[in-house]
Design an enzyme around this catalytic site. Structure first.
Site, PDB file in Angstrom:
ATOM      1  N   THR A  49      53.429  53.138  11.695  1.00  0.00           N
ATOM      2  CA  THR A  49      53.470  52.737  13.103  1.00  0.00           C
ATOM      3  C   THR A  49      52.416  51.655  13.316  1.00  0.00           C
ATOM      4  O   THR A  49      51.739  51.234  12.371  1.00  0.00           O
ATOM      5  CB  THR A  49      53.173  53.926  14.031  1.00  0.00           C
ATOM      6  OG1 THR A  49      51.766  54.214  13.998  1.00  0.00           O
ATOM      7  CG2 THR A  49      53.944  55.174  13.604  1.00  0.00           C
ATOM      8  N   CYS A  50      52.263  51.220  14.549  1.00  0.00           N
ATOM      9  CA  CYS A  50      51.255  50.197  14.824  1.00  0.00           C
ATOM     10  C   CYS A  50      49.843  50.730  14.636  1.00  0.00           C
ATOM     11  O   CYS A  50      48.899  49.959  14.512  1.00  0.00           O
ATOM     12  CB  CYS A  50      51.424  49.638  16.231  1.00  0.00           C
ATOM     13  SG  CYS A  50      51.214  50.863  17.540  1.00  0.00           S
ATOM     14  N   ARG A  52      49.082  53.520  12.353  1.00  0.00           N
ATOM     15  CA  ARG A  52      48.858  54.312  11.145  1.00  0.00           C
ATOM     16  C   ARG A  52      49.899  54.013  10.074  1.00  0.00           C
ATOM     17  O   ARG A  52      51.038  53.639  10.376  1.00  0.00           O
ATOM     18  CB  ARG A  52      48.871  55.801  11.472  1.00  0.00           C
ATOM     19  CG  ARG A  52      50.240  56.356  11.806  1.00  0.00           C
ATOM     20  CD  ARG A  52      50.202  57.813  12.250  1.00  0.00           C
ATOM     21  NE  ARG A  52      49.530  57.959  13.520  1.00  0.00           N
ATOM     22  CZ  ARG A  52      48.336  58.534  13.681  1.00  0.00           C
ATOM     23  NH1 ARG A  52      47.706  59.043  12.652  1.00  0.00           N
ATOM     24  NH2 ARG A  52      47.795  58.622  14.879  1.00  0.00           N
ATOM     25  N   GLU A 114      50.217  59.865  24.148  1.00  0.00           N
ATOM     26  CA  GLU A 114      51.370  58.960  24.179  1.00  0.00           C
ATOM     27  C   GLU A 114      52.525  59.579  23.391  1.00  0.00           C
ATOM     28  O   GLU A 114      52.340  60.252  22.386  1.00  0.00           O
ATOM     29  CB  GLU A 114      50.988  57.578  23.645  1.00  0.00           C
ATOM     30  CG  GLU A 114      50.542  57.534  22.194  1.00  0.00           C
ATOM     31  CD  GLU A 114      51.654  57.115  21.279  1.00  0.00           C
ATOM     32  OE1 GLU A 114      52.767  56.862  21.775  1.00  0.00           O
ATOM     33  OE2 GLU A 114      51.416  57.069  20.072  1.00  0.00           O
ATOM     34  N   GLN A 115      53.741  59.342  23.881  1.00  0.00           N
ATOM     35  CA  GLN A 115      54.914  60.027  23.349  1.00  0.00           C
ATOM     36  C   GLN A 115      55.663  59.245  22.274  1.00  0.00           C
ATOM     37  O   GLN A 115      56.507  59.810  21.582  1.00  0.00           O
ATOM     38  CB  GLN A 115      55.889  60.337  24.484  1.00  0.00           C
ATOM     39  CG  GLN A 115      55.330  61.253  25.559  1.00  0.00           C
ATOM     40  CD  GLN A 115      56.380  61.629  26.566  1.00  0.00           C
ATOM     41  OE1 GLN A 115      57.437  62.131  26.217  1.00  0.00           O
ATOM     42  NE2 GLN A 115      56.102  61.384  27.831  1.00  0.00           N
ATOM     43  N   GLN A 116      55.384  57.952  22.140  1.00  0.00           N
ATOM     44  CA  GLN A 116      56.169  57.147  21.213  1.00  0.00           C
ATOM     45  C   GLN A 116      56.092  57.651  19.777  1.00  0.00           C
ATOM     46  O   GLN A 116      57.054  57.533  19.018  1.00  0.00           O
ATOM     47  CB  GLN A 116      55.697  55.696  21.265  1.00  0.00           C
ATOM     48  CG  GLN A 116      56.016  55.005  22.580  1.00  0.00           C
ATOM     49  CD  GLN A 116      55.537  53.578  22.570  1.00  0.00           C
ATOM     50  OE1 GLN A 116      55.989  52.775  21.779  1.00  0.00           O
ATOM     51  NE2 GLN A 116      54.603  53.275  23.444  1.00  0.00           N
ATOM     52  N   ALA A 191      61.800  42.569  22.487  1.00  0.00           N
ATOM     53  CA  ALA A 191      62.692  43.305  23.394  1.00  0.00           C
ATOM     54  C   ALA A 191      63.094  44.656  22.828  1.00  0.00           C
ATOM     55  O   ALA A 191      64.130  45.208  23.192  1.00  0.00           O
ATOM     56  CB  ALA A 191      63.937  42.468  23.690  1.00  0.00           C
ATOM     57  N   GLY A 192      62.258  45.188  21.939  1.00  0.00           N
ATOM     58  CA  GLY A 192      62.536  46.504  21.379  1.00  0.00           C
ATOM     59  C   GLY A 192      62.023  47.611  22.275  1.00  0.00           C
ATOM     60  O   GLY A 192      61.876  47.438  23.494  1.00  0.00           O
ATOM     61  N   GLY A 195      58.862  46.698  24.069  1.00  0.00           N
ATOM     62  CA  GLY A 195      59.146  45.712  25.102  1.00  0.00           C
ATOM     63  C   GLY A 195      59.749  46.354  26.331  1.00  0.00           C
ATOM     64  O   GLY A 195      59.385  46.029  27.473  1.00  0.00           O
TER      65      GLY A 195
END
Length: 451
Positions: A49-50, A52, A114-116, A191-192, A195
């Site tokens: 992820t961004c 880790r 955060e849930q992402q 735009a993912g 985004g």
């Protein structure tokens, strides 16, 4: 065999190191393939992820497995193993389970709650399952972790404050821009999912206009249309025209997953020059949420430009603060870890118990055959009654100790009870392994239940 975690995250390394380790799905598949070439590793999954990059693996031996994974990641990142280990953390067995449960719950995120990351773990598992690089151990671990994450978010208020990276970044932008975001113009680069999340936050903040910039123009158009339907003036811009989109942007949010920066020094310099010609305000806040970086680091040196990157977000007090129910979330994770480990220990003793019962059944059948040979004239009715009686006696003798050994085995260190059973009843290790193999569950992707 136990689960080994080798990872690098925002808590252990600066953004520059995470950039070197950042991977896409194709690169993740190559990492797993390389790791699984070793006989010491039987299952593997990569979570990238961004914030880790973590490799979860089932290994035959701790040190051997650690060496294999570390070397593969070092080679893929272009770093030496010594340099990589300065930023890495390792979790093994119970600690690895606890870490993954905490990650899916948002407790280890840059912004707590955060849930992402729950969706990111779900995708990492789905990819590994599709590539058949997970077996029973990682399948059960990932499924339980997803379930725990869902429970934490549904039963606590850990995410009540909208504690995502986007919301924290925009909060910092609002403090920098006099008058806040209301009535201003934003540029969303990418735009993912990030985004779309950025767009939703901007709408709530009262933004007036949004330029959606994306390499795929149709995708940008879809997000722009969605924002327009929410009352915002939005348009789609191709990535080649990004400089034009920055000219009137007060705030820029970028998260594309690109390998190289997509917001260049020249792009921002052009935008500022156009503002000067028009006599407009120079102030611009650029939120770089990409990993690797989306924004050229040199942009931060331009006058009137303030860059918010992941390093800055991590230092923000609101990002470090736990949500109101963070303690409740941690308690849930601790309880779930204990239950999961107890279940795993109990599952490990089950093949031994099954092998013992099979051994007893074989003895009963052998004795009944001997009875048939010694009393060939015994009628069927009496023979059946004798058989039932013998089986009942055996079942009653085995019931209490087998139930008790499962209970004892569920406690830490309980594997010694399974070993005691094997020794006392001289159970063939191969027979126990055969039972264990026959009891492996069918691996199925059960993602919908954890969404």
């Amino acid at each position: 065999m136990s689960v080994l975690l080798f990872g690098v995250s925002h808590r252990s390394a600066p953004v520059s190191v995470l950039e070197q380790l950042s991977t896409n799905e194709a690169e993740q598949a190559k990492i797993i393939d390389q790791v699984l070439q070793s006989s010491l590793v039987t299952e593997a999954m990569v979570l990238s992820t961004c914030n880790r990059v973590e490799v979860y693996a089932v290994v035959e031996a701790f040190h051997g497995g650690l060496s294999v994974i570390g070397q593969v990641l070092a080679e893929r990142s272009g770093m030496s193993l010594n340099d990589l280990t300065k930023y890495a953390y390792v979790r093994y067995a119970e600690a690895a389970v606890e870490h993954l449960f905490a990650v899916t719950s948002g407790l280890d995120s840059a912004v707590i709650g955060e849930q992402q990351v729950l969706g990111q773990v779900r995708r990492a598992y789905a990819t590994a399952e599709a590539n058949r690089t997970v077996g029973r151990t990682l399948h059960e671990l990932a499924q339980r972790a997803l379930s725990v994450g869902k429970r934490v978010h549904s039963e606590t208020g850990i995410d009540a404050a909208g504690a995502s990276v986007v919301s924290v970044a925009l909060g910092m932008a609002e403090t920098k821009l006099s008058g806040g975001l209301g009535g201003r113009t934003a540029a969303v680069v990418g735009a993912g999912a990030m985004g779309a999340l950025a767009g939703a936050h901007l709408v709530r903040a009262g933004i007036e206009r949004v330029h959606v910039v994306n390499r795929s123009l149709p995708r940008a158009e879809r997000l722009a249309k969605n924002l327009t339907e929410q009352g915002v003036v939005a348009d789609a811009v191709g990535l080649d025209d990004i400089a034009r989109a920055l000219v009137d942007a007060d705030v820029v949010l970028s998260s594309t997953g690109a390998v190289r920066p997509v917001v260049s020094l020249a792009d921002v310099h052009y935008a500022l020059a156009q503002r000067t010609l028009a006599g407009a305000e120079h102030q611009m806040v650029v939120c770089d949420l990409g990993m690797p970086r989306d924004v050229d680091p040199a942009v931060s040196g331009l006058p009137g430009v303030w860059v918010v990157d992941m390093d800055r977000i991590q230092r923000e007090p609101s990002a470090r603060a736990a949500a109101v129910d963070a303690e409740a979330a941690r308690n849930i994770v601790a309880a779930e870890v204990a239950n999961y480990l107890a279940g795993q220990r109990m599952a490990e003793v089950t093949p031994t118990v099954t092998a013992l019962r099979q051994r007893a059944a074989d003895v009963v059948e052998a004795e009944l055959l001997r009875l048939d040979n010694r009393l060939p004239g015994l009628d069927a009715a009496h023979r059946d009654e004798v058989a039932k009686t013998v089986r009942r006696v055996v079942d009653k003798l085995l019931h209490a100790p087998t139930v008790r050994v499962k209970q004892l085995a569920s406690a830490p260190g309980g594997d010694s009870y399974a070993e005691a059973l094997r020794e006392l009843f001289e159970l063939d290790p191969q027979a126990v392994e055969a039972v264990a193999a026959s009891e492996l569950p069918l691996i199925t992707t059960d993602l919908d239940k954890t969404e």
